[in-house]
Design an enzyme around this catalytic site. Structure first.
Site, short mmCIF file in Angstrom:
data_model
loop_
_atom_site.label_atom_id
_atom_site.label_comp_id
_atom_site.label_asym_id
_atom_site.label_seq_id
_atom_site.Cartn_x
_atom_site.Cartn_y
_atom_site.Cartn_z
N ASP A 70 5.71 -8.73 -3.26
CA ASP A 70 6.63 -9.53 -3.66
C ASP A 70 7.52 -8.78 -4.29
O ASP A 70 7.80 -8.36 -5.55
CB ASP A 70 4.94 -10.07 -4.97
CG ASP A 70 6.40 -11.10 -5.55
OD1 ASP A 70 7.00 -11.50 -4.80
OD2 ASP A 70 4.79 -11.82 -6.52
N ASN A 178 11.96 4.56 -6.47
CA ASN A 178 11.38 4.97 -4.96
C ASN A 178 12.66 5.69 -4.77
O ASN A 178 13.37 5.24 -4.27
CB ASN A 178 11.47 3.77 -4.45
CG ASN A 178 11.03 3.62 -3.14
OD1 ASN A 178 10.92 4.89 -2.17
ND2 ASN A 178 10.33 2.34 -2.44
N ASN A 183 13.73 4.03 4.60
CA ASN A 183 14.03 2.77 5.74
C ASN A 183 15.70 2.26 5.31
O ASN A 183 16.78 1.34 5.69
CB ASN A 183 14.11 0.82 5.18
CG ASN A 183 12.69 1.36 6.06
OD1 ASN A 183 12.16 1.79 7.69
ND2 ASN A 183 11.21 0.67 5.81
N THR A 184 16.42 3.84 3.80
CA THR A 184 17.41 3.28 3.73
C THR A 184 18.35 5.04 4.03
O THR A 184 17.92 5.40 3.33
CB THR A 184 17.68 3.33 1.33
OG1 THR A 184 17.30 1.97 1.83
CG2 THR A 184 18.81 3.29 1.60
N LYS A 212 8.42 7.93 -7.17
CA LYS A 212 7.50 7.38 -5.26
C LYS A 212 7.69 8.92 -4.54
O LYS A 212 8.68 8.90 -3.86
CB LYS A 212 7.20 7.16 -4.54
CG LYS A 212 6.51 5.70 -4.03
CD LYS A 212 6.43 4.31 -3.50
CE LYS A 212 5.25 4.19 -2.40
NZ LYS A 212 5.11 2.96 -2.56
N ASN A 241 4.19 7.02 0.31
CA ASN A 241 5.15 5.79 0.48
C ASN A 241 4.87 6.01 2.00
O ASN A 241 3.73 6.52 2.31
CB ASN A 241 6.31 6.09 0.74
CG ASN A 241 7.48 4.80 1.24
OD1 ASN A 241 7.49 4.21 0.91
ND2 ASN A 241 8.34 4.72 -0.74
N GLY A 294 -3.19 3.69 2.81
CA GLY A 294 -4.44 3.76 4.17
C GLY A 294 -6.28 3.07 3.24
O GLY A 294 -7.00 3.50 3.84
N TYR A 315 -1.86 -1.92 -0.18
CA TYR A 315 -1.03 -2.92 0.22
C TYR A 315 -1.11 -3.63 1.50
O TYR A 315 -1.55 -5.13 1.52
CB TYR A 315 0.70 -2.82 1.32
CG TYR A 315 1.61 -2.87 1.18
CD1 TYR A 315 2.70 -3.29 0.53
CD2 TYR A 315 1.51 -3.41 2.73
CE1 TYR A 315 3.22 -4.69 1.47
CE2 TYR A 315 2.76 -4.02 3.38
CZ TYR A 315 3.66 -4.72 2.77
OH TYR A 315 4.69 -5.41 3.00
N SER A 316 -0.90 -2.65 3.08
CA SER A 316 -1.99 -3.29 3.95
C SER A 316 -3.14 -3.00 4.39
O SER A 316 -3.88 -4.35 4.10
CB SER A 316 -2.06 -1.96 4.94
OG SER A 316 -0.13 -1.99 5.23
#
Length: 350
Positions: A70, A178, A183-184, A212, A241, A294, A315-316
C-alpha cells in the site's frame, strides 16, 4: 485450504487476464471502501492481541504489512481489520514518479513467488503527508518507507531522503530507509558504509529509523553496514528486501524467472532467515530486527523470530494465503513470546 485460497484468490488471479498489477489495484480499491461494520466483522475474525514493545513502540501483535503493498496509504483503515499489528506504507519518494514500464509485476505460482520491478511508483511524499493528515490515527503503529527519487543523482540522495523525512516523520511511528531495492539504478550503492553513515547522520533523531537491507549482500558487507547502524543511532534493521537471485524456483516457473526485478516469496524463506540470524548474532541482539521474506506459513514466521527477529512482515505470503496467514503468524508469535500470550485468539489475548 482456506476460504480465501478456495474462492477469493482464484478470482483475483484471473482479473485483467492474469495481470498481477491490475489485481493489486483492484484489491486496494475494494479495501479502501470497506465500511466500519465490515471492518469490525473482519477484526473479530482475524485480529490477535498479543502486544510487544520494540524500539520504544508498542505493537498490538508482531506481524506487520510490508512496504510495497500500500505505497500511497489508500487502504490504511483495512489492514488492522485483517489482523496486522502494524503497517508500513511506501516506498515513497520526494518526487512523485510513475515507476518502470508495465508489465512490471509477475506471479510465479508454483513457487509461491513474485517478481517485481515497480521502480518506486508513488504519488510522492507530499501527497502521502496530505493523506495521512486527513486520515488521522490508523489504530496500529505506522511505518513509512523512504526511497530515493529516480531523478535525483546519487550525490544528492541525502537531501532527497531528508525532504521526504521532513514531510512525513510526524505521522510515522518509525521510518524505514530503503537503500536495497534492486529496481532503482544505483540505489543499492547507498548500503555502502560511507553512504549509509551520511543518511543516518541526517535522519536519526525524532522517530526511530530502521535500515532495510538486501539479502544479496555478502556477510562482510552486512557487518560493515551494521557497524554504521550501531554507531549512528539506527533503531533497527529490516531484513530483507527482494533478491536478484533465482534459486529455488519450480521448473514450471523457470521461463518467468527471466523477468528482471526483485524476487520475493517462497524461494526467499531460507535466505531471509540466514540474514536475520547473521544480523542478530553479529550485533549480539543490540539491533532489533524486522524479519521479512518468504513467510508463507506460521512456522516460517516462528523460524524468523527464532533466528532473532523481534517483528515480522508479510507481502507475498499475504497475496497467496490471505488474512488467515496474518492470524496464524500472529498467534504463533504470541505462543513463542510466552505464557501470557499462549491463548491468544481473535481480537484479544486471554
Amino acid at each position: 485450504m482456506t476460504a480465501f485460497e478456495r474462492t477469493v484468490r482464484p478470482v483475483l488471479f484471473r482479473l485483467g487476464g492474469g495481470d498481477a498489477e491490475k489485481a493489486h489495484e483492484f484489491t486496494l480499491g475494494r479495501l479502501s471502501r470497506l465500511g466500519e461494520r465490515t471492518r469490525s466483522l473482519l477484526t473479530s475474525r482475524y485480529a490477535t492481541d498479543a502486544p510487544v514493545e520494540v524500539f520504544g513502540v508498542r505493537f498490538p501483535n508482531a506481524v506487520g504489512l510490508a512496504a510495497g503493498m500500500d505505497k500511497n496509504g489508500v487502504a490504511l483503515r483495512a489492514w488492522p481489520a485483517l489482523g496486522f499489528g502494524f503497517v508500513e506504507v511506501g516506498t515513497v519518494t520526494a518526487h512523485a514518479q510513475p515507476g518502470n514500464d508495465k508489465p512490471r509485476l509477475f506471479r510465479l505460482r508454483d513457487s509461491e513467488a513474485i517478481i517485481n520491478r515497480m521502480g518506486f511508483n508513488n504519488a510522492g511524499a507530499a501527497a502521502l503527508a496530505a493523506r495521512l493528515e486527513a486520515l488521522g490515527p490508523v489504530g496500529v503503529p505506522l511505518g513509512v518507507s523512504l526511497g530515493k527519487s529516480k531523478v535525483t543523482p546519487l550525490e544528492e540522495a541525502v537531501e532527497d531522503y531528508l525532504t521526504s523525512y521532513r514531510l512525513l516523520h510526524k505521522y510515522a511511528d518509525y521510518i524505514a530507509v530503503n537503500v536495497s531495492s534492486p529496481n532503482t539504478p544505483g540505489l543499492r550503492t547507498l548500503q555502502d558504509k560511507s553512504a549509509i553513515a551520511g543518511l543516518l547522520a541526517a535522519l536519526v533523531g525524532k522517530v526511530p529509523v530502521l535500515v532495510k537491507i538486501a539479502p544479496d549482500l555478502a556477510e562482510p558487507a552486512i557487518a560493515e553496514l551494521l557497524e554504521v547502524c550501531l554507531s549512528h543511532g539506527a533503531a533497527g534493521v529490516i531484513a530483507t528486501n527482494t533478491t536478484l537471485a533465482r534459486d529455488g524456483l519450480a521448473a514450471t516457473d523457470q521461463a518467468r524467472a527471466a523477468e528482471a526485478g526483485g524476487l520475493s516469496g517462497g524461494p526467499l524463506t531460507e535466505k531471509a532467515r540466514k540474514v536475520v540470524h547473521f544480523v542478530h548474532t553479529e550485533t549480539d541482539g543490540r539491533l532489533p530486527i524486522i524479519g521479512v521474506g518468504g513467510i508463507m506459513c506460521a512456522d516460517d514466521a516462528t523460524r524468523l523470530l527464532d533466528a532473532g527477529a523481534s517483528l515480522v512482515q508479510l507481502y507475498s505470503g499475504f497475496i497467496y494465503h490471505g488474512p488467515a496467514l496474518v492470524r496464524g503468524a500472529a498467534r504463533a508469535a504470541a505462543r513463542q513470546a510466552g505464557p501470557q500470550h499462549a491463548d491468544a485468539r481473535d481480537g484479544r489475548a486471554r
